[in-house]
Design a protein around this motif. Structure first.
Motif, PDB file in Angstrom:
ATOM      1  N   THR A 283       2.811   0.881 -16.387  1.00 21.02           N
ATOM      2  CA  THR A 283       2.831   1.983 -17.348  1.00 21.02           C
ATOM      3  C   THR A 283       4.222   2.548 -17.569  1.00 21.02           C
ATOM      4  OG1 THR A 283       2.289   3.535 -15.567  1.00 21.02           O
ATOM      5  CG2 THR A 283       0.450   2.628 -16.835  1.00 21.02           C
ATOM      6  N   GLY A 284       5.268   1.827 -17.188  1.00 17.45           N
ATOM      7  CA  GLY A 284       6.631   2.320 -17.380  1.00 17.45           C
ATOM      8  C   GLY A 284       7.086   3.299 -16.332  1.00 17.45           C
ATOM      9  N   GLU A 285       6.292   3.480 -15.270  1.00 13.78           N
ATOM     10  CA  GLU A 285       6.717   4.365 -14.202  1.00 13.78           C
ATOM     11  C   GLU A 285       7.845   3.706 -13.402  1.00 13.78           C
ATOM     12  OE1 GLU A 285       2.921   4.471 -12.421  1.00 13.78           O
ATOM     13  OE2 GLU A 285       2.403   6.437 -13.227  1.00 13.78           O
ATOM     14  N   THR A 286       8.472   4.484 -12.543  1.00 11.73           N
ATOM     15  CA  THR A 286       9.567   3.943 -11.748  1.00 11.73           C
ATOM     16  C   THR A 286       9.224   4.006 -10.270  1.00 11.73           C
ATOM     17  OG1 THR A 286      10.770   6.012 -11.385  1.00 11.73           O
ATOM     18  CG2 THR A 286      11.145   4.867 -13.479  1.00 11.73           C
ATOM     19  N   ALA A 287      10.043   3.296  -9.490  1.00  8.98           N
ATOM     20  CA  ALA A 287       9.844   3.261  -8.046  1.00  8.98           C
ATOM     21  C   ALA A 287      10.514   4.430  -7.352  1.00  8.98           C
ATOM     22  CB  ALA A 287      10.378   1.945  -7.488  1.00  8.98           C
ATOM     23  N   GLY A 288      11.109   5.338  -8.087  1.00  6.19           N
ATOM     24  CA  GLY A 288      11.816   6.460  -7.491  1.00  6.19           C
ATOM     25  C   GLY A 288      10.892   7.379  -6.700  1.00  6.19           C
ATOM     26  N   ARG A 289      11.429   7.903  -5.589  1.00  3.01           N
ATOM     27  CA  ARG A 289      10.704   8.854  -4.746  1.00  3.01           C
ATOM     28  C   ARG A 289       9.377   8.281  -4.245  1.00  3.01           C
ATOM     29  NH1 ARG A 289      15.093  11.748  -3.835  1.00  3.01           N
ATOM     30  NH2 ARG A 289      15.942  12.734  -5.699  1.00  3.01           N
ATOM     31  N   GLN A 290       9.387   7.011  -3.863  1.00  8.26           N
ATOM     32  CA  GLN A 290       8.182   6.370  -3.354  1.00  8.26           C
ATOM     33  C   GLN A 290       8.379   5.986  -1.886  1.00  8.26           C
ATOM     34  OE1 GLN A 290       5.275   5.752  -4.901  1.00  8.26           O
ATOM     35  NE2 GLN A 290       5.597   5.340  -7.073  1.00  8.26           N
ATOM     36  N   ARG A 291       7.311   6.098  -1.120  1.00 11.09           N
ATOM     37  CA  ARG A 291       7.270   5.609   0.258  1.00 11.09           C
ATOM     38  C   ARG A 291       6.060   4.684   0.357  1.00 11.09           C
ATOM     39  NH1 ARG A 291      10.112   8.605   4.161  1.00 11.09           N
ATOM     40  NH2 ARG A 291       8.610   7.898   5.724  1.00 11.09           N
ATOM     41  N   TYR A 292       6.291   3.423   0.692  1.00 10.11           N
ATOM     42  CA  TYR A 292       5.189   2.468   0.680  1.00 10.11           C
ATOM     43  C   TYR A 292       5.374   1.441   1.792  1.00 10.11           C
ATOM     44  CZ  TYR A 292       8.672  -0.071  -2.115  1.00 10.11           C
ATOM     45  OH  TYR A 292       9.817  -0.665  -2.576  1.00 10.11           O
ATOM     46  N   GLU A 293       4.308   0.708   2.032  1.00  5.49           N
ATOM     47  CA  GLU A 293       4.268  -0.270   3.118  1.00  5.49           C
ATOM     48  C   GLU A 293       4.042  -1.656   2.541  1.00  5.49           C
ATOM     49  OE1 GLU A 293       1.205  -1.336   6.787  1.00  5.49           O
ATOM     50  OE2 GLU A 293       1.500   0.769   6.197  1.00  5.49           O
ATOM     51  N   VAL A 294       4.857  -2.604   2.990  1.00  8.44           N
ATOM     52  CA  VAL A 294       4.767  -3.974   2.498  1.00  8.44           C
ATOM     53  C   VAL A 294       4.477  -4.904   3.674  1.00  8.44           C
ATOM     54  CG1 VAL A 294       5.926  -5.850   1.280  1.00  8.44           C
ATOM     55  CG2 VAL A 294       6.429  -3.471   0.676  1.00  8.44           C
TER      56      VAL A 294
ATOM     57  N   THR B 155       0.845  -1.194   0.000  1.00  3.72           N
ATOM     58  CA  THR B 155       0.000   0.000   0.000  1.00  3.72           C
ATOM     59  C   THR B 155       0.880   1.243   0.000  1.00  3.72           C
ATOM     60  OG1 THR B 155      -0.099  -0.020   2.424  1.00  3.72           O
ATOM     61  CG2 THR B 155      -1.868  -1.155   1.237  1.00  3.72           C
ATOM     62  N   GLY B 156       0.271   2.368  -0.398  1.00  6.40           N
ATOM     63  CA  GLY B 156       0.966   3.651  -0.377  1.00  6.40           C
ATOM     64  C   GLY B 156       1.719   3.978  -1.648  1.00  6.40           C
ATOM     65  N   LEU B 157       1.602   3.168  -2.671  1.00  2.00           N
ATOM     66  CA  LEU B 157       2.329   3.397  -3.915  1.00  2.00           C
ATOM     67  C   LEU B 157       1.569   4.342  -4.832  1.00  2.00           C
ATOM     68  CD1 LEU B 157       3.788  -0.046  -5.052  1.00  2.00           C
ATOM     69  CD2 LEU B 157       5.066   2.037  -4.589  1.00  2.00           C
ATOM     70  N   ASN B 158       2.307   5.142  -5.570  1.00  6.84           N
ATOM     71  CA  ASN B 158       1.736   5.945  -6.642  1.00  6.84           C
ATOM     72  C   ASN B 158       1.906   5.209  -7.954  1.00  6.84           C
ATOM     73  OD1 ASN B 158       1.125   8.118  -4.889  1.00  6.84           O
ATOM     74  ND2 ASN B 158       3.243   8.853  -5.040  1.00  6.84           N
ATOM     75  N   GLY B 159       0.932   5.345  -8.845  1.00  2.96           N
ATOM     76  CA  GLY B 159       1.026   4.701 -10.141  1.00  2.96           C
ATOM     77  C   GLY B 159       0.323   3.349 -10.168  1.00  2.96           C
TER      78      GLY B 159
ATOM     79  N   THR C 178       6.864 -10.993  -7.925  1.00  2.00           N
ATOM     80  CA  THR C 178       7.568  -9.744  -8.227  1.00  2.00           C
ATOM     81  C   THR C 178       6.560  -8.707  -8.685  1.00  2.00           C
ATOM     82  OG1 THR C 178       8.002 -10.504 -10.490  1.00  2.00           O
ATOM     83  CG2 THR C 178       9.708 -10.915  -8.828  1.00  2.00           C
ATOM     84  N   VAL C 179       6.866  -7.432  -8.417  1.00  5.60           N
ATOM     85  CA  VAL C 179       5.951  -6.326  -8.717  1.00  5.60           C
ATOM     86  C   VAL C 179       6.591  -5.444  -9.774  1.00  5.60           C
ATOM     87  CG1 VAL C 179       4.680  -4.369  -7.774  1.00  5.60           C
ATOM     88  CG2 VAL C 179       5.059  -6.419  -6.372  1.00  5.60           C
ATOM     89  N   LEU C 180       5.854  -5.137 -10.825  1.00  9.43           N
ATOM     90  CA  LEU C 180       6.365  -4.388 -11.968  1.00  9.43           C
ATOM     91  C   LEU C 180       5.377  -3.294 -12.341  1.00  9.43           C
ATOM     92  CD1 LEU C 180       8.514  -4.181 -14.298  1.00  9.43           C
ATOM     93  CD2 LEU C 180       7.046  -5.738 -15.598  1.00  9.43           C
ATOM     94  N   SER C 181       5.903  -2.141 -12.744  1.00  9.83           N
ATOM     95  CA  SER C 181       5.047  -1.041 -13.168  1.00  9.83           C
ATOM     96  C   SER C 181       4.277  -1.422 -14.421  1.00  9.83           C
ATOM     97  CB  SER C 181       5.892   0.207 -13.411  1.00  9.83           C
ATOM     98  OG  SER C 181       5.109   1.232 -13.994  1.00  9.83           O
TER      99      SER C 181
END
Length: 755
Positions: free
Chosen positions: A366-377, A347-351, A361-364
């Motif tokens: 739409t080609g977005e990246t995991a940069g500048r993300q804060r999320y909870e697993v 939770t907490g991901l953008n995109g 495994t988790v993959l974008s």
């Protein structure tokens, strides 16, 4: 004249420094700025210095490039150079290291990036070259307006990288520097050599400043007043996406460059409720048939809904086995998402993100990246033990996908032979896995970042594994891949996971989940690959065959450690000796990849490179002498093939320049007759030299002042020959001391100013 050129040089330096400030949005902090300013100062000071000596423009440009090379060597290759200025053979490896460092940083980080040596080196080289171009265009070529092109090029780099472009402060500073450069150049042009036009200077400068300020003001005000002007490149607007999504970690597990990065990049922090720090997994590799292993995205079978991915995967999980991890990717960027295994909910991901039911495994999407993300697993931590795994029966063929069991037929013989020798007498899958892991962690194998490079087996592929088993030295890529392949040969499904080892505590705490949790950090130096083996009823189980990396799970620790083996490795590089990596990491002790330093081939290459560099430096140092010799030779050839009128001018030009070289320059108001009289007296010419100089002077006077004779000597007047020129030059040399003669030959004054 010199003072005005110096003023323009100062203005060029100001413009370069001001435009360099925009790089702050690309590189984090300001630690890089002194190196950049020092580079620009060195280049512009060197060019201004030789310009004050009135050297030809081509030599001024050459000295500027030489100064740029010298200041870069002094800053980045000092330990690999003789006296800090002449690069040795080792500088080649240092250069490759810096370029690789810069490439990895660009490909793996979001702006602003960490100011590593590679990025700072590229920045200094670029700004130094821009300073050289501005000096050449604005001062040497006297085209100050055109010098705005290099400034624009420098400004465009951050403009297309930084989100929302460079912003108003950086754009204003760059524009002000350009205006100052234009005004200084106009001041130089408006004052002539006799000091005339001083009053007009103030007017020109005031008008230039007014026009520039008005243009700058319009540039800053119009975007706020006119709709649609906020999406441009200058001074603000949307970033121009010039590259595809970057990767903070190469999922094809060519991790050597990341591991060899001394400063680390792609920093990630996390906090977890688990009892110990966790491995962060990015993706997995299953297909070992190619020369380069890459993850299978399985686009057709991926699912959406990462909030309940564990439930949809059917994982047998009890509530007390769940842990929660809060991850801050910071400057790390990748289309794959980092998560502890096995993720149940994110939770907490953008995109938009998708997940693979086979590998979790988790993959974008739409080609977005995991940069500048804060999320909870929320992840499941299986309860594994030695006893549990030892009781597991072999996997049935239809229990797991064929992609986790298949191997190509062209396996290197050493791989199959080693696997058979280790596991042929064993029937239990766990015993086979432990036999392979203990063999790789035994004393025969050495963890080394350098041996694969020297042995030319850096990377992936079965050929790499075969080479690794012979050399017995490598890093996690070779260890993990070798165990995964040999596990399949032993009948155990396997794959290679790519991500990060647990890292090290930062000393900070994070408020999460209603409690204070310890914070951990990882970067490129913690990049890691490890094998995951499949066991019936237990799922995918992590092993750690790489010595000196990661943490060996309790269930995978051997009962009796062989001599020299490590049961539990320290996190990251804590407690380990850190080699001096300014030239790249040193080979690990005991590595069979051994250094080639000191071999005859490298000694020969070292001497060749040093000789070439010294030859270039000597050539540049002797350039004035060579130019003077070439000029004299050209006049001699033209003298012999010219008519008398042209011959007299050529002979006099060579004679007068030779006199200037030896310290006898003509006065501006001096006639040729007065000059020759003074020269004969000051240089103490003898009869023969006096006669030769008189003939040369008389022929030149006829050419210049006797229109009636059409430049031809009068009847009975002897025609001068090139021998007369040589006689005068011989007399000039004889009139001076040895140091003065050397100075006249090596640093001829006639090249500095035209008389």
């Amino acid at each position: 004249m010199d003072q005005r050129h110096l003023m323009v040089s100062l203005a060029a330096l100001v413009a370069v420094v001001l435009v360099s400030l925009s790089i702050h949005g690309i590189i984090d902090g300001w630690s890089w700025l002194p190196s950049v300013v020092f580079t620009a100062v060195a280049v512009l000071t060197a060019m201004a210095g030789v310009r004050s000596l009135h050297w030809p423009p081509v030599l001024i440009a050459g000295v500027g490039l030489l100064a740029l090379g010298g200041v870069l060597i002094w800053q980045f290759f000092r330990d690999q150079s003789f006296l800090g200025i002449v690069p040795r053979f080792e500088a080649r490896d240092r250069l490759a290291f810096l370029l690789g460092n810069a490439e990895a940083t660009v490909a793996s980080q979001l702006a602003p990036v960490v100011p590593g040596d590679g990025i700072v080196f590229i920045t200094c080289a670029t700004i130094g070259l821009i300073a050289w171009l501005i000096d050449t265009v604005a001062i040497t070529c006297r085209m100050p307006a055109t010098s705005g092109m290099p400034l624009l090029a420098a400004l465009s780099i951050p403009a297309v990288i930084i989100p929302d472009s460079i912003g108003l402060p950086a754009f204003t500073a760059a524009a002000a520097g350009y205006i100052f450069l234009l005004g200084s150049a106009q001041w130089r042009e408006s004052v002539d050599g006799q000091g005339q036009g001083v009053h007009s200077t103030v007017g020109y400068s005031a008008r230039a400043a007014s026009i520039g300020a008005a243009a700058l003001s319009l540039t800053l005000v119009l975007p706020a007043l006119i709709p649609g002007f906020t999406a441009g490149t200058f001074p603000q607007g949307a970033r121009l996406q010039m590259w595809a999504a970057a990767s903070g970690l190469d999922p094809s597990v060519t991790l050597g460059n990341s591991l060899r990065e001394p400063d680390g990049f792609g920093r990630i922090t996390y906090a977890t409720t688990a009892d110990e720090p966790l491995y962060l997994r990015l993706t997995t590799l299953e297909d070992f048939s190619g020369k380069r292993w890459q993850p299978d995205q399985r686009v057709d079978s991926r699912r959406s809904g990462i909030r309940e991915m564990g439930k949809n995967a059917g994982l047998p999980v009890r509530g007390e086995n769940l842990t929660t991890t809060w991850i801050d990717t910071r400057s790390f960027t990748s289309p794959w998402l980092l998560a502890p295994y096995a993720p149940m909910s994110i939770t907490g991901l953008n995109g938009r993100w998708t997940w693979d039911p086979r590998t979790l495994t988790v993959l974008s999407a739409t080609g977005e990246t995991a940069g500048r993300q804060r999320y909870e697993v929320t992840s499941s931590v299986p309860e594994l033990s030695r006893e549990l795994l030892a009781g597991v029966r072999p996997v049935e063929e239809d229990e797991i996908g064929a992609e986790f069991r298949s191997l190509p037929e062209d396996l290197p013989p050493v791989v199959r032979e080693t696997a058979v020798n280790l596991t042929s007498d064993l029937t239990n899958p766990y015993s086979k896995a432990m036999a392979i892991q203990n063999y790789l962690r035994g004393g025969d194998f050495t963890y080394s970042l350098q041996a694969p490079v020297e042995g030319n087996y850096d990377g992936t592929g079965l050929g790499v594994i075969g080479r690794f088993l012979n050399v017995k030295a490598g890093y996690c890529v070779q260890f993990a891949g070798t165990m995964a392949v040999m596990a399949r040969l032993a009948g155990i499904p396997s794959r290679v996971a790519v991500g990060y080892a647990p890292g090290a505590p930062t000393g900070n705490t994070v408020s999460a989940g209603g409690e204070e949790l310890a914070e951990f950090a990882v970067d490129s130096r913690d990049a890691h690959a490890w094998p995951e083996l499949y066991f019936r009823g237990a799922g995918w189980v992590r092993f750690e065959p790489t010595p000196s990396r990661g943490v060996v799970p309790d269930y995978a620790q051997p009962l009796a450690n062989p001599p020299g083996a490590t049961v539990e490795d320290e996190l990251g590089s804590e407690g380990l000796p850190v080699p001096d990596t300014r030239t790249g990491p040193a080979p690990a002790q005991g590595s069979s990849g051994g250094s080639t330093q000191g071999t005859p081939a490298q000694f020969w290459l070292d001497r060749t490179v040093t000789t070439a560099v010294v030859s270039v430096l000597l050539l540049l140092a002797s350039a004035p002498f060579l130019i003077r010799i070439i000029r004299a030779g050209g006049r001699k050839r033209r003298f012999r093939s010219s008519n008398p009128r042209q011959a007299a001018s050529l002979a006099w030009a060579e004679t007068s320049e030779s006199a200037v070289d030896h310290g006898y320059p003509p006065n501006p108001a001096e006639t040729p007759r007065a000059y020759t009289s003074r020269l004969i007296y000051q240089a103490r010419f003898k009869a023969q030299a006096t006669e030769s100089l008189t003939r040369l002077r008389h022929a030149y006077e006829i050419q210049m002042y006797s229109a009636a004779a059409n430049g031809h000597p009068a009847p009975g007047q002897a025609t001068p020959t090139w021998t007369d020129v040589q006689e005068v030059k011989k007399a000039l040399r004889g009139s001076n001391t040895l140091p003065a003669r050397l100075r006249a030959s090596l640093l001829p004054r006639s090249l500095r100013r035209r008389y």
